[in-house]
Design a protein around this motif. Structure first.
Motif, PDB file in Angstrom:
ATOM      1  N   ALA B  78      15.265   6.845  -3.750  1.00 16.79           N
ATOM      2  CA  ALA B  78      14.877   6.025  -4.896  1.00 16.79           C
ATOM      3  C   ALA B  78      15.775   4.796  -5.009  1.00 16.79           C
ATOM      4  O   ALA B  78      15.314   3.703  -5.329  1.00 16.79           O
ATOM      5  N   PHE B  79      17.041   4.999  -4.709  1.00 19.20           N
ATOM      6  CA  PHE B  79      17.992   3.891  -4.765  1.00 19.20           C
ATOM      7  C   PHE B  79      17.602   2.801  -3.762  1.00 19.20           C
ATOM      8  O   PHE B  79      17.508   1.616  -4.096  1.00 19.20           O
ATOM      9  N   GLY B  80      17.347   3.236  -2.540  1.00 20.81           N
ATOM     10  CA  GLY B  80      16.950   2.279  -1.495  1.00 20.81           C
ATOM     11  C   GLY B  80      15.661   1.554  -1.869  1.00 20.81           C
ATOM     12  O   GLY B  80      15.561   0.329  -1.751  1.00 20.81           O
ATOM     13  N   ASN B  81      14.679   2.324  -2.341  1.00 22.24           N
ATOM     14  CA  ASN B  81      13.418   1.704  -2.760  1.00 22.24           C
ATOM     15  C   ASN B  81      13.650   0.708  -3.891  1.00 22.24           C
ATOM     16  O   ASN B  81      13.038  -0.360  -3.916  1.00 22.24           O
ATOM     17  N   SER B  82      14.524   1.087  -4.823  1.00 18.74           N
ATOM     18  CA  SER B  82      14.785   0.202  -5.959  1.00 18.74           C
ATOM     19  C   SER B  82      15.433  -1.093  -5.498  1.00 18.74           C
ATOM     20  O   SER B  82      15.147  -2.161  -6.055  1.00 18.74           O
ATOM     21  N   VAL B  83      16.319  -0.996  -4.509  1.00 17.60           N
ATOM     22  CA  VAL B  83      16.952  -2.211  -3.993  1.00 17.60           C
ATOM     23  C   VAL B  83      15.894  -3.122  -3.372  1.00 17.60           C
ATOM     24  O   VAL B  83      15.823  -4.323  -3.675  1.00 17.60           O
ATOM     25  N   ILE B  84      15.037  -2.560  -2.536  1.00 18.61           N
ATOM     26  CA  ILE B  84      13.953  -3.353  -1.935  1.00 18.61           C
ATOM     27  C   ILE B  84      13.090  -3.955  -3.032  1.00 18.61           C
ATOM     28  O   ILE B  84      12.762  -5.151  -3.028  1.00 18.61           O
ATOM     29  N   TRP B  85      12.720  -3.109  -3.979  1.00 23.64           N
ATOM     30  CA  TRP B  85      11.832  -3.531  -5.075  1.00 23.64           C
ATOM     31  C   TRP B  85      12.441  -4.685  -5.862  1.00 23.64           C
ATOM     32  O   TRP B  85      11.775  -5.672  -6.173  1.00 23.64           O
ATOM     33  N   THR B  86      13.741  -4.556  -6.165  1.00 23.74           N
ATOM     34  CA  THR B  86      14.406  -5.594  -6.958  1.00 23.74           C
ATOM     35  C   THR B  86      14.501  -6.905  -6.182  1.00 23.74           C
ATOM     36  O   THR B  86      14.216  -7.974  -6.719  1.00 23.74           O
TER      37      THR B  86
END
Lengths: 276, 304
Positions: B78-86
């Motif tokens: 989720a952290f990695g996805n959130s970084v990409i998303w942001t």
């Protein structure tokens, strides 16, 4: 005869194509909502329905229990928007026009609230509302809505009230009026344009809110439109015509309000964010 | 002249302090109880073990944080996805919004109608956007695959929300569609502050369009750009509805984001401790952005 500006012609063409692309999803949803199942399987996506299947709307309305969710959304929005805005305006007046010790600290604390992602606080919100015995009640969802509406509204209205000359308040005080009267008789009427903008903005935000309603309104009898739509998607995902009719019915009220009050809407949105 | 003192002495009337309490109290009470309290509570819960319902919560120190950092594989996904998303959220919707605003700031036929079209998705409920796009991504009857087929691009056809390599980006496209209009409106407001006389003067001095943009328009937009970037950043941390409605974090957690994972831990798995620890991580990241930003806003307001 003026020579056409080819740069502007090209720009206009590009923008029109982009806009067509941007509204294409709406057209697709609208068309699907008027097609029978057979037509959806057989025709191309932008083909017009031979006979508009209005029955999709009637059936989605009934199966999705729209009468109840619609009513819940109307009740919650109609209480939350005026009440929340009144409280925000009162607080904004006090912070802008009264000498209150520590008012800048109070204002900063409120300003911080515009930035708190409430989506992260769903669990403690649930346990708070639960401990107050307000799960599945209108009050239980309206109070958090007001709390998270206050920061932005206070921020905008305080900015508005600050530009009213202090002399006006002071003159009224000398005439024997108190702050409550001054707020009610002078500042509230004066701020009608700003209030109108915030009403529209808040109406749409409240109407569309999903996450808090999800954790607080668990009984399907209390669901708002977004919750109803979500559940409809879960149950009738393959009834494409009806699903799209349900989407249209959910989206339409906010879209109509926006199209009518566009000017105010944008004013309210930019008032807080961009000013020089 | 001190306003607080002036109303105080008259008998039978509310003193100014009471007036302040009446005006300020209700809003502060609602804000304090239903916004600040949950905010503090989530910090408290992050060091507790609690299922959300039982009367007793046990203090366990930093064990929740140790768990999410070292044992919870989904957290890092989720952290990695959130970084990409942001990163995508800060770059793409503002860039599109900027381009649209520049175009729609010109004197063009029907520009108000065009602006309204680009803005319309912003006012649609995110959950309805999710439902719309789920249907558009439908592998068999959705518009995306149908149009690809019509264009002879069958090889591009996918199960957009079912394939974990593309699902996050497919959701993001819907997010761009919804949010670009917001950036556009903010940039249009910023552009309306660019001095027309200055532009005219630059033109008379022989500056072409690119030079006018580079030396007049762009410098005047400095603060607007900051505002749009910060708001896009914060809104990206808030992303919840669209994930809930489109994928529920799946397939195989490939669209899981931190706000949604915090919710899932607490409200679905009844582990308020883990959920709150994730929330605290996200709040800490938010604070890193928000506190300098608020200082900047405050300075700007004092200057105005």
């Amino acid at each position: 005869m003026k020579r056409p500006d080819w740069f502007l012609v090209a720009l206009w063409t590009i923008l029109v194509i982009a806009a067509a692309l941007w509204v294409a999803p709406f057209v697709f949803i609208l068309l699907t909502s008027l097609k029978t199942e057979a037509e959806i399987y057989a025709t191309t996506v932008f083909a017009l329905p031979a006979h508009p299947a209005w029955s999709n709307y009637a059936q989605a309305w009934g199966r999705g229990n729209f009468a109840a969710t619609f009513l819940n959304s109307v009740i919650i929005t109609c209480i939350k928007v005026p009440l929340g805005l009144l409280l925000s305006a009162m607080a904004a007046y006090a912070l802008a026009q009264m000498r209150i010790p520590g008012r800048n600290t109070v204002f900063l604390a409120i300003l911080f609230g515009t930035m708190i992602p409430f989506q992260v606080l769903l669990a403690p919100l649930f346990s708070l509302v639960n401990s107050l015995g307000l799960i599945n009640t209108y009050v239980g969802v309206i109070l958090p809505y007001i709390a998270f509406g206050v920061p932005y509204q206070v921020f905008v209205l305080r900015g508005f009230f600050r530009h009213v000359p202090k002399e006006m308040t002071e003159a009224a005080l000398l005439d024997g009026a108190n702050h409550l009267t001054i707020f009610w008789r002078i500042f509230l009427p004066l701020s009608l344009p700003a209030l109108a903008a915030l009403v529209i903005l808040d109406f749409v935000a409240t109407w569309n809110e999903f996450a808090m309603a999800l954790v607080i309104l668990q009984d399907s009898g209390r669901w708002t439109l977004p919750l109803g739509l979500m559940s409809f998607q879960g149950q009738f995902a393959s009834a494409y015509g009806q699903l799209n009719a349900a989407i249209v019915m959910t989206v339409l009220p906010a879209a109509i309000v926006y199209l009518i009050f566009q000017r105010y809407f944008i004013g309210g949105l930019t008032a807080g964010a961009v000013k020089e | 002249m001190p306003a607080l003192a002036s109303g105080a002495p008259k008998p039978g009337r509310l003193g100014a302090p009471w007036q302040a309490v009446i005006l300020l109290g209700p809003a502060l009470l609602a804000y304090g109880v239903f916004a600040v309290l949950p905010f503090l509570d989530v910090i408290r819960l992050s060091v507790m073990r609690w299922d959300g319902l039982s009367p007793h919560a046990a203090f366990i120190g930093l064990a929740n944080f140790r768990f999410i950092f070292t044992e919870d594989a989904v957290f890092w996904t989720a952290f990695g996805n959130s970084v990409i998303w942001t990163l995508l959220s800060v770059a793409i919707p503002p860039a599109i919004g900027f381009a649209l605003a520049l175009g729609l700031n010109q004197k063009l036929r029907g520009r108000n109608a065009l602006r309204a079209m680009f803005y319309l998705p912003v006012i649609i409920a995110p959950i309805a956007v999710a439902t719309m796009w789920r249907w558009m991504y439908d592998p068999f009857f959705g518009i995306v695959n149908s149009l690809l087929t019509d264009a002879g691009l069958q090889r591009l056809i996918q199960d957009w929300l079912g394939d974990r390599r593309v699902a996050l980006y497919a959701v993001f496209v819907a997010y761009v569609w919804q949010t670009a209009g917001f950036a556009m409106v903010l940039f249009l407001a910023g552009l309306s502050n660019v001095s027309p006389t200055l532009l005219e003067a630059a033109r008379l001095d022989g500056a072409n369009r690119a030079q006018c943009f580079r030396h007049v328009t762009l410098p005047a937009l400095g603060s607007t750009i900051t505002v749009v970037i910060v708001l896009s950043l914060i809104n990206s941390f808030r992303t919840f509805d669209i994930v809930y409605g489109m994928t529920h974090g799946g397939p195989a957690q490939s669209t899981q984001l931190l706000a949604f994972w915090a919710y899932t831990q607490s409200m679905q798995l009844h582990d308020f401790g883990h959920g709150s620890a994730i929330a605290v991580v996200l709040l800490a990241v938010t604070a890193l952005v928000v506190i300098p930003y608020l200082r900047w806003t405050q300075r700007r307001e004092d200057a105005a």
